[in-house]
Design an enzyme around this catalytic site. Sequence first.
Site, PDB file in Angstrom:
ATOM      1  N   HIS A  24      60.675 -84.196 -25.947  1.00  0.00           N
ATOM      2  CA  HIS A  24      60.748 -82.841 -26.497  1.00  0.00           C
ATOM      3  C   HIS A  24      60.889 -82.929 -28.017  1.00  0.00           C
ATOM      4  CE1 HIS A  24      62.361 -80.998 -22.599  1.00  0.00           C
ATOM      5  NE2 HIS A  24      62.728 -82.259 -22.430  1.00  0.00           N
ATOM      6  N   GLU A 106      65.148 -85.472 -26.833  1.00  0.00           N
ATOM      7  CA  GLU A 106      64.771 -84.543 -27.889  1.00  0.00           C
ATOM      8  C   GLU A 106      64.632 -85.306 -29.201  1.00  0.00           C
ATOM      9  OE1 GLU A 106      64.210 -81.280 -27.808  1.00  0.00           O
ATOM     10  OE2 GLU A 106      65.224 -80.508 -26.005  1.00  0.00           O
ATOM     11  N   HIS A 138      57.089 -82.490 -22.794  1.00  0.00           N
ATOM     12  CA  HIS A 138      57.549 -81.254 -22.168  1.00  0.00           C
ATOM     13  C   HIS A 138      56.343 -80.356 -21.870  1.00  0.00           C
ATOM     14  CE1 HIS A 138      60.780 -77.830 -22.148  1.00  0.00           C
ATOM     15  NE2 HIS A 138      60.374 -78.167 -20.947  1.00  0.00           N
ATOM     16  N   ASP A 148      55.980 -78.378 -26.796  1.00  0.00           N
ATOM     17  CA  ASP A 148      56.574 -79.505 -27.520  1.00  0.00           C
ATOM     18  C   ASP A 148      56.329 -80.832 -26.785  1.00  0.00           C
ATOM     19  OD1 ASP A 148      58.519 -78.406 -25.574  1.00  0.00           O
ATOM     20  OD2 ASP A 148      59.894 -79.911 -26.357  1.00  0.00           O
TER      21      ASP A 148
HETATM   22 ZN   LIG Z   1      61.189 -79.149 -24.755  1.00  0.00          ZN
END
Ligand SMILES: [Zn+2]
Length: 165
Positions: A24, A106, A138, A148
Amino acid sequence: MRVVRSPNQDERPPGAAVSLAIIHCISLPPGEYGGDAIERLFTNRLDPAAHPYFRGIHGMRVSAHFLVRRDGELVQFVPPARRAWHAGASRWRGRSRCNDFSVGIELEGSEQAPFENAQYATLIELLRELALPQLAAHSDVAPGRKTDPGPYFEWDRLLAALAGG
Ligand SMILES: [Zn+2]
């Protein structure tokens, strides 16, 4: 690695073999780097008054297992053995509810700008350690809903590094 515990986690379902890493990106406020808003969001401490954008998201109960900051710092919010709440409604190769069987990573960043070399270095090291057989964006597991990490994320570079050992 720095550990910040997120309350937004729970047990994985029995027998859910963890097989997928999901990449992400996030920045809070969008396009701004370096603050503590991501950590606040993942620990339910985001101040809705601190920025107009935060008003719409401060009540979300979300997390990821890991965050890679712009300088390459690795932050763990949820241990991989437990379920983090990052993918939302999602599907991968016929399996729905990707949170059940994935690790969410992330990258601090934006879909409109390149990521940092230090972030690739940390991500590659982390993925080698996790040694999961599958890797997805993602946007791959939630098409039409999520985009993303976006077009600036260099999949070729990542995959070449992982293949090279
Ligand atoms: Zn995401």
